[in-house]
Design a protein around this motif. Structure first.
Motif, PDB file in Angstrom:
ATOM      1  N   VAL A   1       0.844  -1.190   0.000  1.00  0.00           N
ATOM      2  CA  VAL A   1       0.000   0.000   0.000  1.00  0.00           C
ATOM      3  C   VAL A   1       0.879   1.241   0.000  1.00  0.00           C
ATOM      4  CG1 VAL A   1      -1.804   1.265   1.230  1.00  0.00           C
ATOM      5  CG2 VAL A   1      -1.801  -1.236   1.254  1.00  0.00           C
ATOM      6  N   SER A   2       0.591   2.157  -0.920  1.00  0.00           N
ATOM      7  CA  SER A   2       1.371   3.399  -0.976  1.00  0.00           C
ATOM      8  C   SER A   2       0.447   4.557  -1.363  1.00  0.00           C
ATOM      9  CB  SER A   2       2.511   3.277  -1.998  1.00  0.00           C
ATOM     10  OG  SER A   2       1.995   3.103  -3.307  1.00  0.00           O
ATOM     11  N   GLY A   3       0.931   5.758  -1.102  1.00  0.00           N
ATOM     12  CA  GLY A   3       0.187   6.952  -1.504  1.00  0.00           C
ATOM     13  C   GLY A   3      -1.157   7.085  -0.827  1.00  0.00           C
ATOM     14  N   VAL A   4      -1.242   6.749   0.463  1.00  0.00           N
ATOM     15  CA  VAL A   4      -2.519   6.850   1.183  1.00  0.00           C
ATOM     16  C   VAL A   4      -2.929   8.320   1.277  1.00  0.00           C
ATOM     17  CG1 VAL A   4      -3.733   6.399   3.339  1.00  0.00           C
ATOM     18  CG2 VAL A   4      -2.035   4.760   2.500  1.00  0.00           C
ATOM     19  N   ASP A   5      -4.155   8.604   0.814  1.00  0.00           N
ATOM     20  CA  ASP A   5      -4.687   9.965   0.848  1.00  0.00           C
ATOM     21  C   ASP A   5      -5.971   9.941   1.665  1.00  0.00           C
ATOM     22  OD1 ASP A   5      -5.295  12.586   0.424  1.00  0.00           O
ATOM     23  OD2 ASP A   5      -5.916  12.346  -1.667  1.00  0.00           O
ATOM     24  N   VAL A   6      -5.929  10.551   2.843  1.00  0.00           N
ATOM     25  CA  VAL A   6      -7.070  10.535   3.753  1.00  0.00           C
ATOM     26  C   VAL A   6      -7.905  11.781   3.527  1.00  0.00           C
ATOM     27  CG1 VAL A   6      -7.804  10.503   6.160  1.00  0.00           C
ATOM     28  CG2 VAL A   6      -5.776   9.209   5.452  1.00  0.00           C
ATOM     29  N   GLY A   7      -9.192  11.569   3.177  1.00  0.00           N
ATOM     30  CA  GLY A   7     -10.132  12.668   3.045  1.00  0.00           C
ATOM     31  C   GLY A   7     -11.106  12.666   4.198  1.00  0.00           C
ATOM     32  N   ASP A   8     -12.130  13.521   4.105  1.00  0.00           N
ATOM     33  CA  ASP A   8     -13.085  13.634   5.198  1.00  0.00           C
ATOM     34  C   ASP A   8     -13.926  12.368   5.336  1.00  0.00           C
ATOM     35  OD1 ASP A   8     -14.487  14.729   7.278  1.00  0.00           O
ATOM     36  OD2 ASP A   8     -15.877  15.833   6.003  1.00  0.00           O
ATOM     37  N   THR A   9     -14.418  11.843   4.210  1.00  0.00           N
ATOM     38  CA  THR A   9     -15.241  10.631   4.249  1.00  0.00           C
ATOM     39  C   THR A   9     -14.667   9.506   3.394  1.00  0.00           C
ATOM     40  OG1 THR A   9     -16.613  11.419   2.391  1.00  0.00           O
ATOM     41  CG2 THR A   9     -17.341  11.974   4.643  1.00  0.00           C
ATOM     42  N   ARG A  10     -13.501   9.721   2.799  1.00  0.00           N
ATOM     43  CA  ARG A  10     -12.918   8.716   1.903  1.00  0.00           C
ATOM     44  C   ARG A  10     -11.419   8.591   2.142  1.00  0.00           C
ATOM     45  NH1 ARG A  10     -16.558   7.401  -2.094  1.00  0.00           N
ATOM     46  NH2 ARG A  10     -18.356   8.796  -2.194  1.00  0.00           N
ATOM     47  N   VAL A  11     -10.910   7.404   1.856  1.00  0.00           N
ATOM     48  CA  VAL A  11      -9.471   7.163   1.901  1.00  0.00           C
ATOM     49  C   VAL A  11      -9.096   6.447   0.616  1.00  0.00           C
ATOM     50  CG1 VAL A  11      -7.565   6.041   3.097  1.00  0.00           C
ATOM     51  CG2 VAL A  11      -9.477   6.952   4.403  1.00  0.00           C
ATOM     52  N   THR A  12      -8.101   6.927  -0.090  1.00  0.00           N
ATOM     53  CA  THR A  12      -7.642   6.300  -1.326  1.00  0.00           C
ATOM     54  C   THR A  12      -6.174   5.957  -1.219  1.00  0.00           C
ATOM     55  OG1 THR A  12      -7.149   8.435  -2.351  1.00  0.00           O
ATOM     56  CG2 THR A  12      -9.354   7.533  -2.717  1.00  0.00           C
ATOM     57  N   ALA A  13      -5.760   4.984  -2.033  1.00  0.00           N
ATOM     58  CA  ALA A  13      -4.342   4.595  -2.052  1.00  0.00           C
ATOM     59  C   ALA A  13      -4.094   3.745  -3.281  1.00  0.00           C
ATOM     60  CB  ALA A  13      -3.967   3.828  -0.791  1.00  0.00           C
ATOM     61  N   THR A  14      -2.843   3.554  -3.576  1.00  0.00           N
ATOM     62  CA  THR A  14      -2.413   2.628  -4.619  1.00  0.00           C
ATOM     63  C   THR A  14      -1.942   1.344  -3.950  1.00  0.00           C
ATOM     64  OG1 THR A  14      -1.743   4.418  -6.097  1.00  0.00           O
ATOM     65  CG2 THR A  14      -0.795   2.239  -6.503  1.00  0.00           C
ATOM     66  N   VAL A  15      -2.396   0.196  -4.483  1.00  0.00           N
ATOM     67  CA  VAL A  15      -1.967  -1.100  -3.951  1.00  0.00           C
ATOM     68  C   VAL A  15      -1.336  -1.874  -5.100  1.00  0.00           C
ATOM     69  CG1 VAL A  15      -2.637  -3.175  -2.703  1.00  0.00           C
ATOM     70  CG2 VAL A  15      -3.893  -1.051  -2.327  1.00  0.00           C
ATOM     71  N   HIS A  16      -0.114  -2.278  -4.898  1.00  0.00           N
ATOM     72  CA  HIS A  16       0.620  -2.976  -5.951  1.00  0.00           C
ATOM     73  C   HIS A  16       0.408  -4.479  -5.803  1.00  0.00           C
ATOM     74  CE1 HIS A  16       2.872   0.632  -7.260  1.00  0.00           C
ATOM     75  NE2 HIS A  16       2.690   0.995  -5.994  1.00  0.00           N
ATOM     76  N   GLY A  17      -0.302  -5.061  -6.783  1.00  0.00           N
ATOM     77  CA  GLY A  17      -0.506  -6.502  -6.814  1.00  0.00           C
ATOM     78  C   GLY A  17       0.048  -7.043  -8.109  1.00  0.00           C
TER      79      GLY A  17
END
Length: 557
Positions: free
Chosen positions: A28-44
């Motif tokens: 998991v990299s590039g975790v971006d925490v928002g008010d109601t959402r969290v996004t990230a890149t996951v390398h599989g």
């Protein structure tokens, strides 16, 4: 984030995906925490974008663009993202607050800029982001009605060239291509919305043709292009409703489209356009459908078009003619015709078609069983019970299964003829049982039929004479544990022995169940003292299987 707990992650993902997600915590990299959402890149296998939000069941929802996630599943990448966020612990509320403040600050700053300042900012972004520039160029051309520019851009967007390796767009690049195709779709809808529906209609047809040609060279495993094809058809329909094109020309286009290969992508139903076609267009469409069908009565597209226009006109006879020109050898088409005639209030004709279907089938074992059920129901409703019995008997003779045995029994009982029919049916099953080779998993239908009749004693005799599979032996033992405990005990011991050599919780659960039954048999026999040394020896021999011993302890074994 509401609902983000390890328990909810496990519940949404399931045990298997949750366990697999544990192995992706370092991906998991590039975790971006928002008010109601969290996004990230996951390398599989590839690089995937994962997003968690607080608007789903249990207050938690997730989306990931991996193949499993695109099917609507809560995948291992979402589990890994969720666990990564949870590991941040007390810092999460602080990050959410910071994200909210950043968004508010950005909005306040943009709101304070003048028009010239906003334009300068946008021009800077356009200069740095080529994709943004191309999207805005398309929107500008659409807004000013520059049809040549829009057409050129739509063609460019639907060209697979920039994504194709050796002439084929692989899965890793398919999403990017689908995004570009989506831009073309948006442009067409914008044309209709800006009062240029006639132009949008023409371009939508061209886009459908281009996309149909491209989709064969794209790995559309997640179905994105298929959805865009359906959306293109909707955009074309909306444009036609707004533009009100010449109905006869539209009818000719619809007929050609349905009969062509592009319809595999868009799946257009010409009757959806009935309000635009009116009677003049429908007249032309019916004429073209008849001509196409007469030229190829067995063609799938020709039949479909003819069926749709016949249905629109309520012409049952024309619909029957279409079906009758290409009768399936298993009787399915006869059934379709019978149902159409029933729906039209012509039950006598419907019955004749159903009976014809049975007569014309060379091998009753290959019949569409729904035809048998349909005709049997009609005979029963008409109180023609002997004919229903004959039909079920013939079908059972061709396909000797437990289901056809049950169906014969029901028909014969209704006609008060089951005793005689049963003897003949069992004679056939006994002959089958003698001819069959024994199988561990596929025992004689005879045993199942006797058990289904509740004739357990006869089933025991048959199993002893001809053999039975493990499932049948277990059923026999379960149903005879009280009346024949010694026989049941022999079965349980025999079935338990191979399980002692297996590992895994599924095998352990089966073995424990058998042990409980063995204990019950000894209780009925009055020999509980014999069970104790048996289970003691078993525990000694299986002492390395800790899960098995735990299960035995839980059940008092």
């Amino acid at each position: 984030m509401d609902g983000l707990t390890e328990a909810n992650l496990r519940a949404l993902a399931g045990a298997r995906s949750f366990e697999r997600g544990l192995g992706y915590l370092d991906a998991v990299s590039g975790v971006d925490v928002g008010d109601t959402r969290v996004t990230a890149t996951v390398h599989g296998t590839e690089r995937y974008e994962a997003e968690l939000s607080s608007d789903g069941p249990r207050g938690l929802a997730g989306a990931c663009d991996c193949p499993y996630g695109l099917e609507g599943n809560f995948c291992k990448h979402l589990v890994a993202l969720g666990l990564t966020v949870l590991a941040q612990g007390d810092s999460l509320p602080r990050q959410r607050k910071a994200a909210r403040e950043r968004a508010e600050g950005l909005d306040a700053w943009l709101s304070g800029l003048s028009k010239d300042e906003l334009l300068a900012l946008l021009r800077d972004q356009i200069a740095e982001d080529r994709q943004l520039r191309r999207r805005l160029e398309l929107r500008a051309a659409t807004a000013r009605g520059d049809l040549p520019a829009v057409r050129a851009r739509v063609r460019e967007l639907l060209d697979i060239g920039p994504f194709a390796r050796f002439g084929y767009v692989e899965y890793a690049d398919a999403r990017a291509y689908a995004d570009r195709a989506g831009q073309a779709l948006s442009a067409l809808r914008a044309l209709t919305g800006s009062g240029r529906a006639a132009d949008a209609m023409v371009l939508a047809r061209e886009a459908m043709r281009l996309l149909a040609g491209a989709v064969e060279s794209v790995d559309d495993s997640d179905g994105r292009l298929g959805q865009i094809g359906a959306d293109l058809a909707d955009a074309h329909h909306d444009a036609c409703r707004a533009a009100r094109p010449d109905p006869e020309e539209l009818a000719r286009w619809l007929a050609g489209h349905v009969l062509g290969e592009a319809d595999d992508l868009t799946d257009i139903d010409p009757l959806d356009y009935e309000d635009v076609l009116g009677e003049p267009g429908m007249t032309v469409l019916r004429k073209l459908a008849v001509e196409a069908w007469r030229g190829n009565r067995t063609g799938w597209a020709e039949k479909y078009l003819m069926e749709r226009v016949a249905a629109a006109g309520g012409d049952v006879d024309a619909l029957i003619a279409v079906h009758a020109a290409d009768l399936a050898p298993n009787g399915h088409t006869h059934l379709v015709i019978a149902r159409e005639l029933d729906g039209a209030g012509r039950p006598d004709e419907a019955l004749r078609w159903a009976e014809r279907g049975i007569r014309e089938i060379e091998d009753l074992a290959a019949v569409d069983t729904a035809l048998i059920d349909h005709l049997s129901d009609r005979y029963t409703q008409a109180n023609r019970l002997p004919e229903a019995v004959t039909l079920r008997r013939d079908h059972f003779g061709a396909r000797r299964t437990l289901l056809t045995y049950r169906q014969l029994r029901a028909a014969a009982q209704a006609a008060d003829r089951w005793q005689a029919e049963r003897e003949e049916a069992l004679a056939l099953l006994r002959a089958d049982a003698r001819r069959r080779q024994r199988s561990r998993y596929d025992g004689p239908v005879l045993i199942d039929a006797l058990l289904d009749d509740g004739d357990v004693d006869a089933a025991w005799r048959a199993a002893t004479e001809t053999g039975a599979d493990e499932r049948q032996w277990l059923t026999l033992a379960d149903q005879s544990r009280v009346d024949r405990p010694a026989d049941a005990l022999d079965v349980y011991l025999r079935l338990a022995e191979p399980l002692t050599r297996q590992t895994g919780n599924a095998a352990y659960e089966q073995l424990v169940s058998l042990l409980l039954n063995i204990r019950d048999c000894h209780r009925h026999l009055g020999t509980p003292n014999e069970f104790t040394p048996y289970v003691t020896a078993l525990r000694t021999a299986q002492r390395r299987k800790r899960n098995l011993l735990r299960m035995m302890d839980e059940r008092g074994l």
